[in-house]
Write a protein that holds these residues in place. Structure first.
Motif, PDB file in Angstrom:
ATOM      1  N   ILE A   1       2.405   1.711  -3.482  1.00 30.49           N
ATOM      2  CA  ILE A   1       1.415   2.186  -4.448  1.00 30.49           C
ATOM      3  C   ILE A   1       1.117   3.664  -4.221  1.00 30.49           C
ATOM      4  O   ILE A   1       1.024   4.440  -5.171  1.00 30.49           O
ATOM      5  CB  ILE A   1       0.129   1.335  -4.370  1.00 30.49           C
ATOM      6  N   GLU A   2       0.981   4.075  -2.967  1.00 36.41           N
ATOM      7  CA  GLU A   2       0.703   5.479  -2.668  1.00 36.41           C
ATOM      8  C   GLU A   2       1.848   6.379  -3.106  1.00 36.41           C
ATOM      9  O   GLU A   2       1.618   7.443  -3.686  1.00 36.41           O
ATOM     10  CB  GLU A   2       0.423   5.656  -1.182  1.00 36.41           C
ATOM     11  N   SER A   3       3.073   5.974  -2.848  1.00 35.40           N
ATOM     12  CA  SER A   3       4.211   6.809  -3.247  1.00 35.40           C
ATOM     13  C   SER A   3       4.327   6.887  -4.767  1.00 35.40           C
ATOM     14  O   SER A   3       4.625   7.953  -5.320  1.00 35.40           O
ATOM     15  CB  SER A   3       5.513   6.294  -2.638  1.00 35.40           C
TER      16      SER A   3
ATOM     17  N   GLY B   1       1.823   6.676  -6.861  1.00 38.18           N
ATOM     18  CA  GLY B   1       0.721   7.548  -7.273  1.00 38.18           C
ATOM     19  C   GLY B   1       1.050   9.009  -7.066  1.00 38.18           C
ATOM     20  O   GLY B   1       0.753   9.857  -7.926  1.00 38.18           O
ATOM     21  N   ASN B   2       1.680   9.322  -5.937  1.00 38.88           N
ATOM     22  CA  ASN B   2       2.084  10.707  -5.676  1.00 38.88           C
ATOM     23  C   ASN B   2       3.107  11.186  -6.700  1.00 38.88           C
ATOM     24  O   ASN B   2       3.034  12.322  -7.176  1.00 38.88           O
ATOM     25  CB  ASN B   2       2.643  10.845  -4.264  1.00 38.88           C
TER      26      ASN B   2
ATOM     27  N   THR C   1       0.829  -1.199   0.000  1.00 38.11           N
ATOM     28  CA  THR C   1       0.000   0.000   0.000  1.00 38.11           C
ATOM     29  C   THR C   1       0.866   1.253   0.000  1.00 38.11           C
ATOM     30  O   THR C   1       0.606   2.204  -0.742  1.00 38.11           O
ATOM     31  CB  THR C   1      -0.942   0.003   1.223  1.00 38.11           C
TER      32      THR C   1
ATOM     33  N   LEU D   1       3.467  10.099  -9.765  1.00 38.26           N
ATOM     34  CA  LEU D   1       2.766  10.280 -11.034  1.00 38.26           C
ATOM     35  C   LEU D   1       1.987  11.592 -11.056  1.00 38.26           C
ATOM     36  O   LEU D   1       2.004  12.317 -12.056  1.00 38.26           O
ATOM     37  CB  LEU D   1       1.823   9.110 -11.297  1.00 38.26           C
ATOM     38  N   ASN D   2       1.308  11.901  -9.962  1.00 39.49           N
ATOM     39  CA  ASN D   2       0.563  13.158  -9.887  1.00 39.49           C
ATOM     40  C   ASN D   2       1.483  14.359 -10.021  1.00 39.49           C
ATOM     41  O   ASN D   2       1.173  15.315 -10.737  1.00 39.49           O
ATOM     42  CB  ASN D   2      -0.225  13.247  -8.578  1.00 39.49           C
TER      43      ASN D   2
END
Length: 58
Positions: free
Chosen positions: A40-42, A44-45, A37, A47-48
């Motif tokens: 995945i969060e890092s 996603g950050n 998790t 990519l944003n």
């Protein structure tokens, strides 16, 4: 009577061993899930942030 008691104790030990193994597996799965998790969060950050940089420069 002694045989029945010995069989019952062995049965209880087998149940206890199975429960310990199950607890170990559950703990391992929880640790791997939280690690995945976080990864995945890092990602996603990142990519944003990359998309925001592209929008600002483009």
């Amino acid at each position: 009577m002694k045989r029945k008691a010995q069989g019952a104790i062995e049965y209880l030990f087998m149940i206890a061993a199975a429960l310990i193994i199950i607890l170990i597996v559950v703990r391992q799965l929880q640790g791997r899930t939280s690690s995945a998790t976080e990864t995945i969060e890092s990602a996603g950050n990142e990519l944003n942030e990359s998309l925001q940089n592209l929008n600002q420069s483009g």
